[in-house]
Write a protein that holds these residues in place. Structure first.
Motif, PDB file in Angstrom:
ATOM      1  N   TYR A 264       0.807  -1.226   0.000  1.00 44.70           N
ATOM      2  CA  TYR A 264       0.000   0.000   0.000  1.00 44.70           C
ATOM      3  C   TYR A 264       0.834   1.267   0.000  1.00 44.70           C
ATOM      4  O   TYR A 264       0.330   2.348  -0.243  1.00 44.70           O
ATOM      5  CB  TYR A 264      -0.923   0.014   1.236  1.00 44.70           C
TER       6      TYR A 264
ATOM      7  N   GLY B 182       9.991   7.598   9.825  1.00 46.56           N
ATOM      8  CA  GLY B 182      10.709   7.288   8.603  1.00 46.56           C
ATOM      9  C   GLY B 182      10.442   5.878   8.133  1.00 46.56           C
ATOM     10  O   GLY B 182       9.842   5.060   8.835  1.00 46.56           O
TER      11      GLY B 182
ATOM     12  N   ARG C  99       1.800   1.153  14.023  1.00 48.23           N
ATOM     13  CA  ARG C  99       0.454   0.624  13.754  1.00 48.23           C
ATOM     14  C   ARG C  99       0.536  -0.879  13.516  1.00 48.23           C
ATOM     15  O   ARG C  99       1.465  -1.336  12.831  1.00 48.23           O
ATOM     16  CB  ARG C  99      -0.117   1.299  12.515  1.00 48.23           C
TER      17      ARG C  99
ATOM     18  N   GLU D  22      -1.612  -2.349  11.740  1.00 44.74           N
ATOM     19  CA  GLU D  22      -2.139  -2.345  10.359  1.00 44.74           C
ATOM     20  C   GLU D  22      -3.388  -3.207  10.176  1.00 44.74           C
ATOM     21  O   GLU D  22      -4.347  -2.758   9.566  1.00 44.74           O
ATOM     22  CB  GLU D  22      -1.087  -2.735   9.300  1.00 44.74           C
TER      23      GLU D  22
ATOM     24  N   ARG E  27       5.318  -7.834  14.239  1.00 42.81           N
ATOM     25  CA  ARG E  27       4.760  -6.502  14.565  1.00 42.81           C
ATOM     26  C   ARG E  27       4.254  -6.523  16.014  1.00 42.81           C
ATOM     27  O   ARG E  27       4.503  -5.618  16.795  1.00 42.81           O
ATOM     28  CB  ARG E  27       3.614  -6.254  13.583  1.00 42.81           C
TER      29      ARG E  27
ATOM     30  N   PRO F 143      -7.740   6.929   6.819  1.00 49.17           N
ATOM     31  CA  PRO F 143      -8.180   6.160   5.656  1.00 49.17           C
ATOM     32  C   PRO F 143      -6.997   5.668   4.827  1.00 49.17           C
ATOM     33  O   PRO F 143      -5.994   6.377   4.706  1.00 49.17           O
ATOM     34  CB  PRO F 143      -8.993   7.187   4.846  1.00 49.17           C
TER      35      PRO F 143
ATOM     36  N   ILE G   9      -5.329   5.392   1.419  1.00 47.86           N
ATOM     37  CA  ILE G   9      -5.448   6.197   0.198  1.00 47.86           C
ATOM     38  C   ILE G   9      -4.477   5.595  -0.824  1.00 47.86           C
ATOM     39  O   ILE G   9      -3.304   5.382  -0.500  1.00 47.86           O
ATOM     40  CB  ILE G   9      -5.074   7.679   0.458  1.00 47.86           C
TER      41      ILE G   9
ATOM     42  N   LEU H 268       3.393   8.935   0.971  1.00 39.96           N
ATOM     43  CA  LEU H 268       2.891   7.597   1.304  1.00 39.96           C
ATOM     44  C   LEU H 268       1.719   7.234   0.405  1.00 39.96           C
ATOM     45  O   LEU H 268       1.475   6.073   0.113  1.00 39.96           O
ATOM     46  CB  LEU H 268       2.424   7.558   2.757  1.00 39.96           C
TER      47      LEU H 268
HETATM   48  N1  SAM Z   1       8.058   2.639   8.758  1.00 38.73           N
HETATM   49  C1  SAM Z   1       7.330   2.977   9.930  1.00 38.73           C
HETATM   50  C2  SAM Z   1       6.277   1.938  10.239  1.00 38.73           C
HETATM   51  O1  SAM Z   1       6.159   0.955   9.516  1.00 38.73           O
HETATM   52  O2  SAM Z   1       5.592   2.077  11.245  1.00 38.73           O
HETATM   53  C3  SAM Z   1       6.694   4.358   9.886  1.00 38.73           C
HETATM   54  C4  SAM Z   1       6.360   4.917   8.562  1.00 38.73           C
HETATM   55  S1  SAM Z   1       4.936   4.187   7.800  1.00 38.73           S
HETATM   56  C5  SAM Z   1       4.986   4.934   6.206  1.00 38.73           C
HETATM   57  C6  SAM Z   1       3.608   5.034   8.663  1.00 38.73           C
HETATM   58  C7  SAM Z   1       2.188   4.587   8.384  1.00 38.73           C
HETATM   59  O3  SAM Z   1       1.765   5.098   7.139  1.00 38.73           O
HETATM   60  C8  SAM Z   1       1.939   3.119   8.278  1.00 38.73           C
HETATM   61  O4  SAM Z   1       1.792   2.556   9.547  1.00 38.73           O
HETATM   62  C9  SAM Z   1       0.653   3.048   7.432  1.00 38.73           C
HETATM   63  O5  SAM Z   1      -0.495   2.760   8.225  1.00 38.73           O
HETATM   64  C10 SAM Z   1       0.560   4.446   6.817  1.00 38.73           C
HETATM   65  N2  SAM Z   1       0.415   4.372   5.345  1.00 38.73           N
HETATM   66  C11 SAM Z   1       1.296   3.875   4.461  1.00 38.73           C
HETATM   67  N3  SAM Z   1       0.765   3.878   3.213  1.00 38.73           N
HETATM   68  C12 SAM Z   1      -0.477   4.398   3.323  1.00 38.73           C
HETATM   69  C13 SAM Z   1      -1.528   4.639   2.393  1.00 38.73           C
HETATM   70  N4  SAM Z   1      -1.402   4.329   1.109  1.00 38.73           N
HETATM   71  N5  SAM Z   1      -2.665   5.188   2.859  1.00 38.73           N
HETATM   72  C14 SAM Z   1      -2.796   5.506   4.158  1.00 38.73           C
HETATM   73  N6  SAM Z   1      -1.864   5.284   5.071  1.00 38.73           N
HETATM   74  C15 SAM Z   1      -0.696   4.730   4.673  1.00 38.73           C
END
Ligand code: SAM
Length: 350
Positions: A72, A111, A164, A166, A186, A235, A237, A311
């Motif tokens: 995602y 990050g 998260r 997830e 996790r 949400p 996205i 993201l």
């Molecule tokens: N790498 C760390 C982690 O895994 O917790 C922190 C960064 S990660 C990009 C932060 C959060 O962004 C993820 O836990 C995920 O829920 C959210 N995220 C990533 N892609 C997304 C998307 N397409 N739409 C919404 N939330 C997203």
């Protein structure tokens, strides 16, 4: 029990049986009048704990390199379109300096999982921030690492950790992530973080591909079992350069419903109105607060890298989303009857 009674029971006992929760969620997802009632109860509960104060956190997205390939996520390692960047310790400290001057007393270092920053590099960055700003909290959001790393960072002064889960269903987890990523790891990380004394945040994306009502009930049950101090939901996205580019985004209605339900289940929890919510509708952050959220996390990253921490498509990084526009944020909060709280905004046990 009718829906009004379910909301009343949830507000006063902080729990419902799974089938009652399902009835409430199903009704609120599709009925604006029920959502408004639920939001009213959640807002009342949040105000009993926090008054009309909203906590702010300065978000520093310090690297968009990631070793993972979550289906995602726009910064997944296979996305060759992503313009990658890393901030140096000096740049991170300069973000904190600007944030401190603006009144931020929590810095969130977020990050991708970027192993160029070793455990000790990160410990050095955390101690430098804590030394320069001893009255500030440091929150980490840098994914899954060994317990020893989490321990080192705690010793260096980190206060909180956002990770998260997830989705709490391992089959669903396996559809959102490549095989090397496991829900069990996790969960192990979340347990370690709790045991080490971090204030812990978990959460999930609303409307991620294949998410079912049963998944959501399991997410709520998992959160009840973990008892985190923070819960981040927003949400899903789609991002155009990921395998999930053609899946629909999670909806405002579902996200607001779940924010309200989480507030009623956990009156004291720190619950952000997330950037993703602000991205799907222009006043999403305000609607989140009116549904029971009590935290916002404006962006403190240097302006020239913000657009690269993508993201998902159209991710907000300007306007009231930007930390330097704190007055704009304050005015928006004021317009719905809220104010920015001073201080670190820690979770209060009692
Ligand atoms: N790498 C760390 C982690 O895994 O917790 C922190 C960064 S990660 C990009 C932060 C959060 O962004 C993820 O836990 C995920 O829920 C959210 N995220 C990533 N892609 C997304 C998307 N397409 N739409 C919404 N939330 C997203």
């Amino acid at each position: 029990m009718d829906i009004k009674q379910l909301i009343h029971t949830l507000q006063h006992t902080h729990q419902l049986q799974p089938e009652q929760m399902q009835t409430l969620l199903t009704a609120a997802f599709s009925d604006a009048v029920i959502r408004a009632k639920l939001a009213q109860a959640a807002q009342q509960t949040a105000q009993a704990v926090f008054g009309n104060k909203i906590y702010i956190r300065g978000l520093i997205e310090f690297t968009n390199y990631c070793r993972n390939d979550c289906y995602y996520c726009g910064i997944r390692r296979s996305n060759t379109e992503a313009v990658r960047y890393r901030l140096t310790e000096e740049q991170i400290l300069s973000c904190c300096e600007q944030g401190y001057a603006l009144g931020f007393r929590t810095f969130v270092l977020q990050g991708g999982e970027d192993l160029i920053y070793s455990d000790t590099d990160l410990a050095a960055i955390i101690s430098a921030i804590k030394q320069a700003y001893p009255d500030c909290a440091v929150t980490l959001s840098i994914g899954e690492r060994r317990r020893e790393a989490y321990q080192l960072w705690k010793k260096a002064g980190a206060d909180r950790y956002l990770l998260r889960h997830e989705t709490a269903d391992s089959e669903h987890y396996a559809r959102l992530h490549p095989a090397e990523l496991k829900l069990s790891n996790r969960k192990r990380c979340l347990r370690d973080l709790k045991e080490l004394g971090y204030q812990v945040g978990t959460g999930f994306m609303v409307g991620s591909p294949w998410q079912t009502m049963a998944n959501l009930l399991e997410d709520l049950a998992f959160i009840r079992e973990l008892q985190p101090q923070m819960i981040g939901i927003g949400p899903f996205i789609p991002h155009h350069a990921t395998p999930f580019k053609n899946y629909p985004a999670g909806t405002l209605e579902q996200t607001l419903t779940l924010l309200s339900v989480l507030r009623l289940m956990f009156p004291k929890v720190l619950l952000p109105a997330t950037t993703a919510l602000g991205t799907i509708v222009p006043n999403g952050r305000e609607l989140g607060i009116l549904a029971g959220a009590n935290v916002v996390m404006p962006n403190l990253s240097p302006a020239d890298v913000r657009q690269n921490y993508l993201l998902y498509d159209n991710k907000l990084c300007s306007g009231a989303e930007a930390a330097e526009a704190k007055n704009d944020l304050a005015a928006r909060l004021h317009s719905i009857g809220y104010e920015i709280a001073e201080g670190r905004g820690d979770y209060k046990e009692s």
